[in-house]
Motif scaffolding. Structure first.
Motif, short mmCIF file in Angstrom:
data_model
loop_
_atom_site.label_atom_id
_atom_site.label_comp_id
_atom_site.label_asym_id
_atom_site.label_seq_id
_atom_site.Cartn_x
_atom_site.Cartn_y
_atom_site.Cartn_z
N LEU A 92 0.84 -1.20 0.00
CA LEU A 92 0.00 0.00 0.00
C LEU A 92 0.87 1.25 0.00
CD1 LEU A 92 -3.00 0.76 0.03
CD2 LEU A 92 -2.88 0.85 2.53
N LEU A 93 1.99 1.19 0.70
CA LEU A 93 2.93 2.30 0.71
C LEU A 93 3.45 2.59 -0.70
CD1 LEU A 93 4.71 4.34 2.25
CD2 LEU A 93 6.32 2.48 2.67
N ASP A 94 3.79 1.53 -1.42
CA ASP A 94 4.26 1.71 -2.80
C ASP A 94 3.17 2.31 -3.68
OD1 ASP A 94 6.69 0.57 -2.10
OD2 ASP A 94 6.14 -1.45 -2.75
N GLU A 95 1.93 1.85 -3.48
CA GLU A 95 0.81 2.35 -4.29
C GLU A 95 0.55 3.83 -4.02
OE1 GLU A 95 -4.01 1.70 -4.71
OE2 GLU A 95 -2.78 -0.01 -4.07
N THR B 235 9.94 13.29 -2.47
CA THR B 235 8.81 13.77 -1.69
C THR B 235 7.63 12.81 -1.72
OG1 THR B 235 9.40 16.10 -1.85
CG2 THR B 235 7.07 15.61 -1.52
N ALA B 236 7.34 12.21 -2.86
CA ALA B 236 6.20 11.29 -2.96
C ALA B 236 6.35 10.14 -1.97
CB ALA B 236 6.08 10.76 -4.38
N ARG B 237 7.56 9.59 -1.87
CA ARG B 237 7.80 8.49 -0.93
C ARG B 237 7.69 8.97 0.51
NH1 ARG B 237 7.56 2.98 -1.26
NH2 ARG B 237 8.82 2.02 0.36
N MET C 140 4.70 9.16 5.57
CA MET C 140 4.13 10.00 6.63
C MET C 140 2.67 9.63 6.88
SD MET C 140 3.53 14.14 6.61
CE MET C 140 2.24 14.00 5.36
N TYR C 141 1.89 9.49 5.81
CA TYR C 141 0.47 9.18 5.99
C TYR C 141 0.25 7.78 6.57
CZ TYR C 141 -1.22 13.35 3.54
OH TYR C 141 -1.53 14.63 3.19
N LEU C 142 0.89 6.77 6.01
CA LEU C 142 0.62 5.40 6.42
C LEU C 142 1.29 5.01 7.73
CD1 LEU C 142 -0.48 5.26 3.50
CD2 LEU C 142 0.36 2.91 3.41
N ASN C 143 2.51 5.50 7.96
CA ASN C 143 3.28 5.05 9.12
C ASN C 143 3.27 6.02 10.29
OD1 ASN C 143 3.99 2.85 7.52
ND2 ASN C 143 5.98 3.69 6.96
N GLU C 144 2.74 7.22 10.07
CA GLU C 144 2.78 8.21 11.15
C GLU C 144 1.41 8.84 11.39
OE1 GLU C 144 7.09 10.13 11.23
OE2 GLU C 144 6.22 10.27 9.20
N VAL C 145 1.05 9.85 10.60
CA VAL C 145 -0.12 10.67 10.96
C VAL C 145 -1.45 9.92 10.85
CG1 VAL C 145 1.03 12.86 10.53
CG2 VAL C 145 -0.17 11.73 8.66
N PHE C 146 -1.54 8.93 9.95
CA PHE C 146 -2.77 8.13 9.82
C PHE C 146 -2.57 6.69 10.27
CE2 PHE C 146 -4.28 10.99 6.05
CZ PHE C 146 -4.48 12.04 6.94
N LYS C 147 -1.54 6.45 11.05
CA LYS C 147 -1.21 5.09 11.47
C LYS C 147 -2.36 4.41 12.21
CE LYS C 147 2.38 2.58 14.04
NZ LYS C 147 3.62 2.73 14.86
N ARG D 194 -5.72 9.48 12.89
CA ARG D 194 -6.61 9.27 11.74
C ARG D 194 -7.15 10.63 11.31
NH1 ARG D 194 -10.23 4.63 14.88
NH2 ARG D 194 -8.42 3.59 15.82
N PRO D 195 -7.54 10.79 10.04
CA PRO D 195 -8.21 12.03 9.65
C PRO D 195 -9.64 12.01 10.16
CG PRO D 195 -7.96 10.55 7.76
CD PRO D 195 -7.29 9.88 8.92
N GLN D 196 -10.05 13.08 10.84
CA GLN D 196 -11.36 13.06 11.49
C GLN D 196 -11.76 14.45 11.93
OE1 GLN D 196 -10.74 10.56 14.98
NE2 GLN D 196 -8.64 11.25 14.99
#
Length: 241
Positions: free
Chosen positions: A53-56, A81-83, A88-95, A167-169
């Motif tokens: 999912l990170l790659d996608e 930056t894309a990576r 950041m989204y998957l492993n940190e802020v939206f973990k 999570r975003p909320q």
């Protein structure tokens, strides 16, 4: 007539090339579950799929940068930056969407504690689901235990807050989710939560009001019925008087 090469006749698995995000969504749909921005979907992610999912996400984030007309090939500042954003989204802020709840060790209330306990301030790091802008603040948690209440370590409250808030909320729903989880884990006579946060969707964009904050609370059990207890909790929150 020459025969077709064997390699061309090899059957292709039905899901070959299917994006991992599609596979995850199909599992969620089959289970008739939600996958809103503030939902945890860890039960539907199989081992190794988070890396896929990170790659996608990286590929699609690169598409966003391309559409923003940013030359990531020649600009050394945005080369990866894309990576970085995907991680950041998957492993940190939206973990909190993609991993299971932190392990919570529960102990019986052997000493029959029945006095008000307050934990906080605990740091909130979240994001607005409308603009994906940061939401930063503090949370205070009040527990009124009874002899049957499960006792959990103070650090575990911080871990629970981090998991729910990652999570975003919107703030109102986040506090309710947190209250539901703590009630389930501890079974107290009462629970009180106050959250105060700054929303970058107001200070970084939009009206750009740098000083505004949002404060909201959730009261459960005896905190709803006993106004004196509610006042005691609120009066003991440092800086909130």
């Amino acid at each position: 007539m020459s025969s077709q090469p064997v390699a061309d006749m090899t059957p292709i698995p039905p899901d070959e090339g299917t994006p991992v995000s599609v596979k995850i969504r199909e599992r969620i749909a089959a289970a008739r579950k939600r996958f809103n921005a503030n939902d945890n979907i860890a039960d539907f992610i199989e081992p190794g799929e988070l890396e896929q999912l990170l790659d996608e996400v990286e590929v699609k984030m690169q598409g966003v940068l391309d559409s923003l007309v940013i030359n990531t090939r020649d600009d050394h500042n945005t080369h990866n930056t894309a990576r970085r954003v995907a991680k950041m989204y998957l492993n940190e802020v939206f973990k909190g969407r993609y991993v299971q709840a932190p392990p919570i060790t529960e102990f019986p209330n052997a000493e029959h504690l029945n006095e008000l306990m307050i934990v906080g301030p605990l740091t909130v790091r979240s994001a607005c689901s409308h603009h994906f802008c940061p939401v930063l603040g503090k949370i205070w948690i009040g527990i009124m235990p009874n002899e049957h209440t499960n006792v959990i370590g103070l650090s575990k409250y911080a871990r629970i807050v981090d998991w729910i808030m990652g999570r975003p909320q919107i703030q109102e729903e986040a506090v309710v989710q947190l209250a539901d989880l703590i009630m389930e884990k501890t079974q107290p006579d009462g629970l009180a939560i106050v959250m105060e946060a700054s929303h970058f969707c107001m200070s970084w964009r939009g009206v750009r009001d740098m000083d505004s904050k949002m404060i909201n609370s959730v009261m459960r059990g005896v905190f709803l019925k006993d106004s004196a207890l509610r006042r005691e909790f609120l009066s003991l929150i440092p800086g909130r008087n």
